[in-house]
Enzyme design. Structure first.
Site, mmCIF file in Angstrom:
data_model
loop_
_atom_site.group_PDB
_atom_site.id
_atom_site.type_symbol
_atom_site.label_atom_id
_atom_site.label_comp_id
_atom_site.label_asym_id
_atom_site.label_seq_id
_atom_site.Cartn_x
_atom_site.Cartn_y
_atom_site.Cartn_z
ATOM 1 N N GLU A 288 -30.090 15.730 -16.195
ATOM 2 C CA GLU A 288 -30.361 14.547 -15.367
ATOM 3 C C GLU A 288 -30.174 15.024 -13.944
ATOM 4 O O GLU A 288 -29.102 15.460 -13.553
ATOM 5 C CB GLU A 288 -29.383 13.436 -15.744
ATOM 6 C CG GLU A 288 -29.890 12.073 -15.354
ATOM 7 C CD GLU A 288 -29.176 11.544 -14.129
ATOM 8 O OE1 GLU A 288 -29.677 11.830 -13.016
ATOM 9 O OE2 GLU A 288 -28.141 10.879 -14.277
ATOM 10 N N CYS A 322 -27.058 8.991 -8.523
ATOM 11 C CA CYS A 322 -28.443 9.474 -8.699
ATOM 12 C C CYS A 322 -29.355 8.272 -8.735
ATOM 13 O O CYS A 322 -30.537 8.362 -8.434
ATOM 14 C CB CYS A 322 -28.615 10.201 -10.011
ATOM 15 S SG CYS A 322 -27.337 11.347 -10.375
HETATM 16 C C1 UN1 Z 1 -25.709 8.705 -11.771
HETATM 17 O O1 UN1 Z 1 -25.820 8.153 -10.711
HETATM 18 O O2 UN1 Z 1 -25.583 9.929 -11.840
HETATM 19 O O3 UN1 Z 1 -27.044 3.152 -13.747
HETATM 20 C C2 UN1 Z 1 -25.662 7.968 -13.046
HETATM 21 C C3 UN1 Z 1 -26.116 3.589 -13.079
HETATM 22 C C4 UN1 Z 1 -25.009 4.339 -13.767
HETATM 23 C C5 UN1 Z 1 -25.363 5.760 -14.005
HETATM 24 C C6 UN1 Z 1 -25.596 6.506 -12.788
HETATM 25 N N1 UN1 Z 1 -24.754 3.770 -15.057
HETATM 26 O O4 UN1 Z 1 -26.069 3.406 -11.877
#
Ligand code: UN1
Length: 522
Positions: A288, A322
């Protein structure tokens, strides 16, 4: 710690109006965690706690004088020992009946839930995550594991009877583990993105070597304690802290049979390349790798809802998800009104110590990120208009920065496409909605995306054209962030992923297993 605490079930939705006791428990555990900071912590290899030859100090971004602790700087030898232990433990773990494996992992999930506030306090102190998001993340970790347990149960251990050619033929498909699984996790979700993948790998029957982020080693130690206290046999779960070296050693070790990486696009792609050339055959990589997540707002949107959704997703965790929203395309007819609301609510954000109840935005993770924010702010002010923010904030000795909204950035500016991992959102106006969609889709990343319109046809159009793995329509609690296992499958498209399968979804666990077809003839 109060021993007879009431159980409070947490999800990101329940955090909207949390049980008041949740605050009491968290505050109690923050006080204890603060009082105990500064210890020296080992790695976890082959069921034993091992001190590295060298240590590194980890400081809190909330106050750079605050030493979280001293952690082992794992060497190549430590990693190789952890991999060897995982390899030795694999055959027995693989052959442990899957129902028995599930009961170990159920214990791990329950221990995480029991230690919810203690672990959340550490997440806040270590990475600067605000209290509700920290509590949410720790419980999300337990739920990611529970979700995979449920997937294994619902699929009966992934043993499926197949059609038979004759009465004498007995055919079935069986999913089996790969072997030793590496997990390299980031600082921003130090618990969920470590425990989630490690839990899945273990449920599937793999053994695990985990390398956490340098910016979040204490969370990793607490998590390793949960695996240890759940009674997992030695070598089944191992954890090596340190800088780049143990991460590189893990990727270089050909006894690793598969790896889950969450982090930057560049590092993810380099792991993918190494994994496909280092051994005689391809090994699975679950990656990811970030996002540059767009939101489109049409003239038929509820602008208030859109502004709150964008604000929460752009500035939650100081823009370091992310899944953060970093680009907004808004119809020129409503752009001025939308921008005004967004700027107003952004200026009301409480920035400060994330353990404080009222704080929405804590500090940015470290000195490098702090300096990068300053550089971005300068470049954006040079070429565009900074409507609010763009400055660092003097709050004690922490890495505090202001939430930033930018307008009128030229279309060809690099910061329309580069992931900044900072609380900065860039706005662009459009006259033609197809153009907005083209811009939303034209980059290599495709993790999350948001849309605001009250028009059903526009919503259908958005859903059929957007190139992203997690999409939200008219969501006020977060335009692009806040997926919860079982509610939203979380994974990207294009350069944001390696596999096209999401976490917390029906298809996640299967990625940790390979298929074997059995035909037995009487
Ligand atoms: C990330 O930002 O690396 O949906 C994961 C979301 C979180 C996951 C983020 N459950 O913002």
């Amino acid at each position: 710690m109060t021993t007879d605490r009431k159980h409070i079930k947490v999800t990101y939705s329940s955090l909207g109006s949390p049980d008041p006791l949740l605050h009491d428990y968290y505050e109690e555990d923050v006080t204890t965690a603060r009082a105990n900071l500064g210890g020296t912590y080992p790695m976890y290899i082959n069921g034993e706690w091992r001190d590295g030859e060298k240590t590194f100090a980890k400081y809190s971004p909330i106050d750079t004088n605050l030493v979280i602790g001293h952690f082992s700087h794992g060497s190549r030898q430590d990693v190789d020992d952890a991999v060897a232990a995982a390899k030795a433990a694999y055959p027995t773990w693989r052959d442990t009946p899957w129902l028995e494996r599930l009961s170990y992992l159920r214990r791990v999930a329950d221990l995480i839930s029991e230690r919810l506030f203690q672990m959340a306090a550490v997440v806040s102190l270590e990475v600067g995550k605000n209290r509700l998001e920290a509590i949410g993340e720790v419980e999300e970790t337990a739920d990611l594991i529970r979700y995979c347990i449920q997937a294994m149960e619902e699929n009966d251990g992934f043993i499926k009877q197949l059609a038979s050619e004759t009465e004498k033929h007995h055919n079935r498909s069986v999913l089996k583990p790969y072997g030793v699984w590496g997990v390299i996790s980031p600082f921003n979700f130090p618990c969920a993105l470590s425990g989630g993948p490690a839990g899945a790998a273990l449920i599937a029957g793999n053994t695990v070597v985990h390398k956490p982020a340098d910016d979040a080693p204490l969370t990793a130690v607490l998590l390793a304690q949960c695996f240890h206290d759940a009674g997992l046999p030695p070598g089944v779960y191992n954890m090596v802290t340190g800088g780049d070296e143990p991460g590189k050693a893990l990727v270089a070790n050909n006894d690793i049979d598969g790896i889950t990486f969450t982090g930057s696009y560049d590092v993810g792609m380099s792991i993918l390349r190494k994994f496909s050339t280092q051994t005689g055959y391809m090994r699975p990589v679950i990656a990811e790798m970030g996002g540059k997540n767009p939101v489109i707002i049409t003239k038929n949107a509820n602008l208030e809802k859109a502004a709150y959704g964008v604000m929460r997703s752009a500035f939650g965790l100081t823009g370091q998800k992310c899944s953060a929203c970093s680009r907004v395309y808004v119809d020129n007819e409503v752009k001025e009104v939308f921008t005004q609301i967004l700027v107003d609510i952004t200026e009301k954000i409480k920035v400060g110590d994330p353990t404080e109840r009222e704080t929405f935005m804590g500090p940015i993770i470290n000195g490098t990120a702090y300096r990068a924010y300053r550089r971005y702010a300068r470049e954006l002010a040079d070429q565009g208009d900074v409507l609010t923010g763009g400055t660092t904030l003097e709050i004690g000795d922490g890495y505090y920065v202001a939430p930033t909204v930018v307008d009128n950035l030229p279309d060809n500016h690099a910061l329309w496409t580069e992931e900044m991992f900072a609380p900065i959102v860039v706005l662009g106006g459009y006259d033609d909605i197809d153009e907005a969609m083209k811009k939303a889709n034209h980059i290599d990343l495709g993790l999350t995306a948001g849309f605001y319109s009250e028009d059903k046809a526009e919503i259908d159009w958005f859903l059929s054209h957007i190139e992203a793995g997690v999409v939200y329509v008219n969501r006020e609690s977060g335009a692009t962030t806040g997926a919860w296992p079982g509610y939203q499958a979380f994974g990207g498209w294009k350069g944001s992923t390696g596999s096209g399968k999401a976490a917390g979804s029906y298809y996640y666990l299967q990625q940790y297993m390979r298929e074997q077809s059995h035909t037995i003839v009487d």
